[in-house]
Design a protein around this motif. Structure first.
Motif, PDB file in Angstrom:
ATOM      1  N   PRO A 115       0.822  -1.218   0.000  1.00 28.14           N
ATOM      2  CA  PRO A 115       0.000   0.000   0.000  1.00 28.14           C
ATOM      3  C   PRO A 115       0.854   1.265   0.000  1.00 28.14           C
ATOM      4  O   PRO A 115       0.473   2.277  -0.584  1.00 28.14           O
ATOM      5  N   ILE A 116       2.024   1.190   0.635  1.00 29.31           N
ATOM      6  CA  ILE A 116       2.913   2.358   0.684  1.00 29.31           C
ATOM      7  C   ILE A 116       3.389   2.709  -0.728  1.00 29.31           C
ATOM      8  O   ILE A 116       3.416   3.875  -1.117  1.00 29.31           O
ATOM      9  N   GLN A 117       3.715   1.687  -1.505  1.00 27.13           N
ATOM     10  CA  GLN A 117       4.131   1.951  -2.892  1.00 27.13           C
ATOM     11  C   GLN A 117       2.988   2.550  -3.688  1.00 27.13           C
ATOM     12  O   GLN A 117       3.182   3.405  -4.535  1.00 27.13           O
ATOM     13  N   PHE A 118       1.793   2.057  -3.386  1.00 27.45           N
ATOM     14  CA  PHE A 118       0.621   2.541  -4.093  1.00 27.45           C
ATOM     15  C   PHE A 118       0.365   4.009  -3.801  1.00 27.45           C
ATOM     16  O   PHE A 118      -0.231   4.722  -4.613  1.00 27.45           O
ATOM     17  N   GLY A 119       0.818   4.458  -2.657  1.00 26.59           N
ATOM     18  CA  GLY A 119       0.664   5.863  -2.280  1.00 26.59           C
ATOM     19  C   GLY A 119       1.676   6.780  -2.963  1.00 26.59           C
ATOM     20  O   GLY A 119       1.569   8.000  -2.866  1.00 26.59           O
ATOM     21  N   GLN A 120       2.658   6.204  -3.647  1.00 28.40           N
ATOM     22  CA  GLN A 120       3.680   7.016  -4.325  1.00 28.40           C
ATOM     23  C   GLN A 120       3.096   7.581  -5.616  1.00 28.40           C
ATOM     24  O   GLN A 120       2.566   6.833  -6.426  1.00 28.40           O
ATOM     25  N   GLU A 121       3.227   8.884  -5.787  1.00 24.11           N
ATOM     26  CA  GLU A 121       2.637   9.499  -6.974  1.00 24.11           C
ATOM     27  C   GLU A 121       3.263   9.019  -8.274  1.00 24.11           C
ATOM     28  O   GLU A 121       2.612   8.999  -9.311  1.00 24.11           O
TER      29      GLU A 121
END
Ligand code: C2E
Ligand code: CA
Ligand code: CA
Ligand code: CA
Length: 279
Positions: free
Chosen positions: A120-126
């Motif tokens: 999920p953290i990667q998914f939060g990367q623009e």
């Protein structure tokens, strides 16, 4: 009892500071390990149940310490997520997976897709989509060879931007699987609202499938639902022939688990593939 209270207070703070110290050690260990290339990627086959052929691989990260001890991702992914180290680590896994696909192409396995787990953290990367595209291009691979496995918690965080990111990835030709299906809060919502191509039924539902009638009914129903919706379905954690046979009667298309193979280093997976598919 006052003395006892004070002692337990000391014990508590001591445990806390020990835990903080452990965390700091783990964090700096991980930073060093990334620099020193101690991380590596193993692969586990996904097998087409009807034909017995390998249809794809899942990339699973491993930390191989200098002393040879292999650390399970369960012991460092949470910390990698808390510290943000999952971003460079995840990029490393993606790059290693793309390189593996090139090697596989060289030995005649050019139809295999590789699935990479996305935090999920990667998914939060623009710049997630740009990062993925750059990696595919650098390795000369079509987007259709890449699959991304995400969990429901990934989608829960920010629904609007998640839909946008997912749509962009799907437009490129990347396929998206929902991992650990059934363990989240609103699995059906995600099926309805996101461009999902496959769902992976969590291992916890498969484990007792041959002895627990309600698990069996849940799995049978999920397989049927996926088929009705035109979505692929993978049963995770298949360990026995009995589980496999039951899944076959349910019409489950794809299975993954120790019954076929544990996650293995690329060389070992290639041996497995060449032996099995006879290419
Ligand atoms: P996951 O994505 O659900 O991966 C499946 C896990 O089940 C893997 O554990 C795999 O080794 C294990 N497994 C597969 N077949 C069987 C079986 O038949 N029986 C049993 N008992 N286990 C089986 P692993 O490799 O330890 O990974 C654990 C979790 O760590 C993964 O669960 C995933 O959530 C996370 N993870 C692993 N690699 C990555 C990565 O590169 N990025 C991210 N973000 N997460 C990762
Ligand atoms: Ca997964
Ligand atoms: Ca899973
Ligand atoms: Ca899992």
């Amino acid at each position: 009892s006052k003395a006892k209270g004070r002692n337990s207070y000391f014990l508590f703070t001591q445990q806390m500071s020990e835990r903080i110290a452990q965390r700091l050690t783990l964090e700096s260990d991980m930073r060093r390990a990334l620099k020193e290339r101690e991380f590596t990627v193993y692969f586990q086959p996904k097998v087409d149940l009807a034909s017995g052929e390998v249809s794809g691989l899942e990339a699973l990260v491993r930390w191989v310490k200098p002393d040879g001890i292999i650390v399970s991702p369960e012991d460092f992914i949470p910390m990698a997520e808390e510290t943000g180290l999952i971003v460079p680590l995840g990029e490393f896994v993606l790059d290693a997976s793309c390189k593996a696909m090139q090697v596989l192409q060289g030995v005649g396995c050019s139809a295999l897709t590789v699935a990479v787990n996305l935090s999920p953290i990667q998914f939060g990367q623009e710049d997630l989509v740009e990062m993925v595209v750059a990696n595919l291009e650098r390795n000369g691979l079509p987007a259709s060879r890449l699959e991304l496995e995400i969990t429901e918690s990934t989608l829960m965080t920010d629904v609007q931007s998640s839909v946008a990111q997912l749509n962009r990835l799907v437009e490129l030709g990347i396929t998206i699987s929902i991992d650990d299906f059934g363990t989240g809060y609103s699995s059906l919502y995600y099926l309805k609202n996101f461009p999902i191509s496959t769902l992976k039924i969590d291992r916890s539902f498969i484990r007792d499938i041959t002895i627990d009638d309600s698990d069996a009914k849940i799995v049978e129903t999920v397989v049927l639902m996926a088929r009705t919706m035109g979505i692929g379905v993978v049963a995770e954690g298949v360990e026995t022939k009995e589980q496999l046979d039951l899944l076959a009667t349910f019409g489950c298309a794809t299975v993954q688990g120790y019954y076929y193979s544990r996650p293995l280093p690329l060389e070992k997976i290639i041996e497995f593939l060449l032996g099995k598919n006879g290419v």
